[in-house]
Write a protein that holds these residues in place. Structure first.
Motif, PDB file in Angstrom:
ATOM      1  N   LEU A 188       0.848  -1.190   0.000  1.00  0.00           N
ATOM      2  CA  LEU A 188       0.000   0.000   0.000  1.00  0.00           C
ATOM      3  C   LEU A 188       0.882   1.237   0.000  1.00  0.00           C
ATOM      4  CD1 LEU A 188      -2.938   1.146   0.286  1.00  0.00           C
ATOM      5  CD2 LEU A 188      -2.466   1.288   2.751  1.00  0.00           C
ATOM      6  N   THR A 226      -4.720  -0.467  -7.655  1.00  0.00           N
ATOM      7  CA  THR A 226      -6.100  -0.253  -7.212  1.00  0.00           C
ATOM      8  C   THR A 226      -6.141   0.968  -6.306  1.00  0.00           C
ATOM      9  OG1 THR A 226      -6.514  -2.642  -7.243  1.00  0.00           O
ATOM     10  CG2 THR A 226      -8.082  -1.262  -6.035  1.00  0.00           C
ATOM     11  N   GLU A 267      -7.326   2.907  -3.300  1.00  0.00           N
ATOM     12  CA  GLU A 267      -7.868   2.570  -1.986  1.00  0.00           C
ATOM     13  C   GLU A 267      -8.393   3.820  -1.280  1.00  0.00           C
ATOM     14  OE1 GLU A 267      -8.014  -0.586  -0.638  1.00  0.00           O
ATOM     15  OE2 GLU A 267      -7.362  -1.264  -2.628  1.00  0.00           O
ATOM     16  N   SER A 284     -10.653   7.234  -0.064  1.00  0.00           N
ATOM     17  CA  SER A 284     -11.976   7.519   0.483  1.00  0.00           C
ATOM     18  C   SER A 284     -11.942   8.885   1.160  1.00  0.00           C
ATOM     19  CB  SER A 284     -12.379   6.441   1.492  1.00  0.00           C
ATOM     20  OG  SER A 284     -13.566   6.797   2.147  1.00  0.00           O
ATOM     21  N   ASN A 313      -8.347  10.325   1.732  1.00  0.00           N
ATOM     22  CA  ASN A 313      -7.357   9.299   1.429  1.00  0.00           C
ATOM     23  C   ASN A 313      -7.356   8.987  -0.064  1.00  0.00           C
ATOM     24  OD1 ASN A 313      -5.634   7.136   1.445  1.00  0.00           O
ATOM     25  ND2 ASN A 313      -6.966   5.776   2.617  1.00  0.00           N
ATOM     26  N   SER A 364      -4.783   6.834  -1.349  1.00  0.00           N
ATOM     27  CA  SER A 364      -3.720   5.824  -1.394  1.00  0.00           C
ATOM     28  C   SER A 364      -3.977   4.833  -2.520  1.00  0.00           C
ATOM     29  CB  SER A 364      -3.637   5.078  -0.063  1.00  0.00           C
ATOM     30  OG  SER A 364      -3.474   5.971   1.009  1.00  0.00           O
ATOM     31  N   LEU A 377      -2.959   0.731  -4.011  1.00  0.00           N
ATOM     32  CA  LEU A 377      -2.433  -0.597  -3.696  1.00  0.00           C
ATOM     33  C   LEU A 377      -1.772  -1.156  -4.948  1.00  0.00           C
ATOM     34  CD1 LEU A 377      -2.330  -2.890  -1.534  1.00  0.00           C
ATOM     35  CD2 LEU A 377      -4.381  -3.827  -2.646  1.00  0.00           C
TER      36      LEU A 377
END
Length: 228
Positions: A50, A102, A104, A106, A113, A115, A117
């Motif tokens: 991550l 992907t 991640e 929100s 966030n 971030s 992955l």
């Protein structure tokens, strides 16, 4: 002057701040991007990792754009590109150049966030990953933060033996010092009590001597005078 000051304050609160004035405001009030405290993170070949990134802005945001870039000595590319409509909307991906990635992200609980992955990491994934953010509400003010990813065969186990020994030695030394201080206080207390007892003995002994020698206050004063 008071009216002018209130006008500037209203402009800041409404978001209609002149671009020249924006950069005069404290940095803490402008767009900020963070990838955490670690400058380098490690991932084992074939696993997933991550890559953290969060942003904040005291002015709020609308149609905010974010993207991740990858850079090493030979390559530079955009990995993912997306937008966040507002504080109530989750990030959306508009462009992705690597199927292993992907989002991640929100905006729940105002974490903001974004971030990503990265799955099935390879040795060639080693490099600098930069999280970019641009906020149109702040006159397209842009900020970014970078983190270095190192892909390895296996994670090295940290040998804490030396650390444990050092902590044990330091703890022993501190304990010894505390013991010495307590012992010193105890000895001082005993010596003080001993000196007090000696004083009492000396005073008592001195009173007895005076009685025997017929000094004032002694029994010798009670003897009748000698007749001539």
């Amino acid at each position: 002057m008071a009216v002018e000051g209130r006008g500037k304050e209203a402009a800041v609160l409404s978001g209609n701040v002149p671009q020249t004035s924006l950069f005069l405001l404290p940095v803490s009030l402008s767009l900020e991007v963070s990838v955490g405290k670690a400058a380098t993170i490690y991932a084992v070949n074939g696993t997933e990792i991550l890559l953290p990134c969060t942003f904040s802005s005291c002015f709020g945001f609308e149609n905010l754009r974010f993207w991740w870039s990858y850079n090493n000595t030979d390559t530079f590319k955009i990995l993912i590109d997306g937008t966040v409509k507002n504080e109530k909307s989750n990030p959306k991906v508009k462009l992705k150049n690597d199927d292993r990635i992907t989002l991640e992200g929100s905006t729940k609980e105002k974490v903001n966030n974004i971030s990503i992955l990265l799955k099935d990491v390879e040795f060639m994934d080693t490099g600098i990953y930069t999280c970019h953010v641009r906020n149109p509400k702040e006159y397209n003010l842009q900020h970014q933060a970078a983190i270095f990813l190192q892909v390895v065969d296996k994670l090295e186990e940290v040998d804490n033996t030396v650390t444990v020994i050092i902590l044990a030695v330091v703890g022993g030394v501190i304990g010894l010092l505390v013991f010495i201080l307590l012992l010193k206080k105890l000895i001082t207390f005993i010596l003080k009590k001993t000196r007090e007892k000696k004083k009492e003995c000396l005073v008592s002994s001195s009173g007895n001597d005076n009685t025997e020698n017929g000094l004032p206050g002694s029994k010798a004063e009670d003897k009748p005078p000698t007749k001539v």
